[in-house]
Design an enzyme around this catalytic site. Structure first.
Site, PDB file in Angstrom:
ATOM      1  N   GLU A 106       0.828  -1.202   0.000  1.00 36.13           N
ATOM      2  CA  GLU A 106       0.000   0.000   0.000  1.00 36.13           C
ATOM      3  C   GLU A 106       0.865   1.257   0.000  1.00 36.13           C
ATOM      4  O   GLU A 106       1.250   1.748  -1.052  1.00 36.13           O
ATOM      5  CB  GLU A 106      -0.966  -0.048   1.189  1.00 36.13           C
ATOM      6  CG  GLU A 106      -1.928  -1.234   1.096  1.00 36.13           C
ATOM      7  CD  GLU A 106      -2.940  -1.276   2.220  1.00 36.13           C
ATOM      8  OE1 GLU A 106      -3.613  -0.255   2.450  1.00 36.13           O
ATOM      9  OE2 GLU A 106      -3.069  -2.330   2.885  1.00 36.13           O
ATOM     10  N   MET A 107       1.231   1.748   1.174  1.00 32.30           N
ATOM     11  CA  MET A 107       2.028   2.978   1.226  1.00 32.30           C
ATOM     12  C   MET A 107       3.523   2.695   1.385  1.00 32.30           C
ATOM     13  O   MET A 107       4.344   3.555   1.056  1.00 32.30           O
ATOM     14  CB  MET A 107       1.530   3.869   2.354  1.00 32.30           C
ATOM     15  CG  MET A 107       0.088   4.324   2.164  1.00 32.30           C
ATOM     16  SD  MET A 107      -0.416   5.472   3.478  1.00 32.30           S
ATOM     17  CE  MET A 107      -2.144   5.708   3.091  1.00 32.30           C
TER      18      MET A 107
END
Length: 469
Positions: free
Chosen positions: A257-258
């Site tokens: 994700e991040m």
């Protein structure tokens, strides 16, 4: 004369049997506390014999051919529902979960439990009208006491509830949380924010089967909506986060994700923004760190409620808020057991439920199994939790396509049809699907005083039309 005596004897035997049956099925005494009466009905009804992890089998289970049949019923019963938490709450005087109340109430109203083969052996176990009424009264009293949502009359007993805005939100912290929610600096390459996958203009989702992380990395589960997530009893499909703050701590460090390496890395970037860091420290004197960052995001997400849907207005007494078809859809929604899992103000988010309760969803999906398909099992390692997921809330569901944890259903009609098949064990007619879908459309509420919309809905409608043909 002999025949007459035999007839009299037979009639006496029948009278004795009927008397014994009535005695065995007498409801618990009215002077007992309501919780004790319900607990006694569940106990004498044999619920604990099938719907717990370690049931005590009767002596006759050792008879030839009996054990296999009984074991099958026990395995099926426990797979469907674990009644132990409810029974424990009743006997200890604790507040039961809303979903447990809904499940037991529906079974009692339908008189579907216990099976005839059970109560023919255990006479006192049958669900009589008197026992049904006790459970129905208990459910009504529970909801009146548990929910502080102002419903009156019969609607106060509904298993689904109106949205009540959350109190106690710190406005200054929520404002910081709003900024952080939209801040791409939480990601390693400054390209992805919380809003990337949970857009507030897209119903709180991104409308993708799986979300894109940094460098186009693809996740393995459909992003649930952030709207009304505050009402969920846990966060994520597998329930690995107990609070919104815990949930907010996950994506920044998730490599798909991040992909940030630590919150120290994130803090270092944010501290270089001196105006923001100064404003943050005015609200959080302890400064920027994982706890304060995720707390601010949690405070903001607590504001993401969507009250005043058409259905909420009907619940609060506005008889003109729903059409006849929408009301029929709601009645079908309850008839086919949807409201035994999709309960409360978010119409879900209250329990873990098995995906494929009545029919094996994953065997028929025509997709290879993934780690995400294991659901709650990923966290507990208990076989019963395999393919069991946190029930999604249905608020604003018309805006949050695609559906299910695997994002395999593009339209609401598809999802409704399959839920009937895999969860309720019924083949819904096209008319029933249309009515239930119409009801689900009434669950779209307001955000900041305006009806929530999905700005990409016209693209989805075009795609759904192509998909249908």
């Amino acid at each position: 004369m002999k025949k007459r005596n035999l007839l009299i004897a037979a009639l006496l035997l029948v009278a004795l049997l009927l008397g014994a049956y009535r005695m065995a099925n007498r409801p618990p005494k009215a002077d007992l506390p309501m919780e004790d009466r319900v607990a006694m009905i569940l106990e004498k009804g044999g619920c604990l014999s099938c719907h717990t992890a370690c049931p005590e089998l009767p002596l006759y289970a050792k008879l030839p051919g009996a054990e296999q049949m009984i074991r099958c019923d026990v395995d099926s019963g426990y797979r469907a529902y674990n009644i132990a938490p409810l029974y424990e709450a009743l006997t200890k005087g604790e507040m039961p979960r809303p979903v447990d109340v809904a499940k037991v109430e529906k079974v009692a109203l339908d008189k579907r439990m216990p099976f005839a083969k059970y109560y023919l052996v255990h006479w006192g176990s049958q669900m009589t009208d008197a026992k049904r009424d006790i459970i129905a009264d208990w459910a009504m009293a529970y909801r009146t006491a548990f929910y502080n949502d102002g419903l009156e009359g019969e609607r106060a007993g509904e298993p689904v509830r109106p949205i009540v805005p959350i109190k106690g939100v710190d406005a200054r912290k929520a404002a910081l949380g709003f900024a952080l929610y939209h801040d791409t600096r939480l990601s390693v390459d400054n390209t992805v924010s919380c809003a990337t996958c949970h857009g507030l203009t897209n119903g709180g989702v991104d409308n993708h089967q799986f979300s894109d992380g940094v460098e186009g990395r693809l996740g393995g589960v459909n992003a649930p909506t952030v709207f009304n997530a505050v009402y969920n009893f846990v966060q994520f499909w597998d329930g690995r986060a107990a609070t919104l703050a815990e949930q907010a701590a996950g994506p920044p460090l998730n490599p798909m994700e991040m992909a940030s390496t630590s919150f120290d890395e994130i803090v270092a970037k944010l501290e270089k923004d001196r105006p923001f860091a100064k404003a943050f420290c005015e609200v959080y004197p302890e400064g920027l760190n994982q706890q304060t960052i995720t707390d601010a995001i949690e405070q903001f997400e607590m504001t993401l409620t969507t009250p005043n849907s058409a259905f909420d207005k009907w619940l609060r007494g506005d008889d003109e808020a729903l059409t006849a078809e929408e009301l029929r859809g709601y009645e079908l929604f309850k008839r086919y057991d949807c409201a035994t899992c999709h309960v409360g103000p978010n119409l879900g988010g209250e329990s873990y439920e098995l995906m494929g309760l009545r029919r094996h969803y994953f065997a028929e999906r025509e997709m290879a199994l993934t780690e995400e398909d294991n659901g709650r099992f990923k966290q507990t390692g208990e076989e019963r939790d395999r393919h069991r997921f946190k029930t999604p809330g249905l608020r604003n569901v018309e805006l949050t396509w695609p559906y299910y944890h695997d994002g395999t259903r593009e339209t609401l009609e598809e999802a409704v049809r399959d839920m009937g098949c895999y969860q309720s064990g019924v083949a819904l007619t096209e008319e029933e699907i249309h009515s239930i879908t119409a009801f689900l459309h009434t669950l779209t509420g307001e955000y900041k005083g305006s009806k929530l919309v999905n700005e990409g809905s016209h693209l989805h409608e075009h795609h759904a039309h192509d998909h249908a043909y």
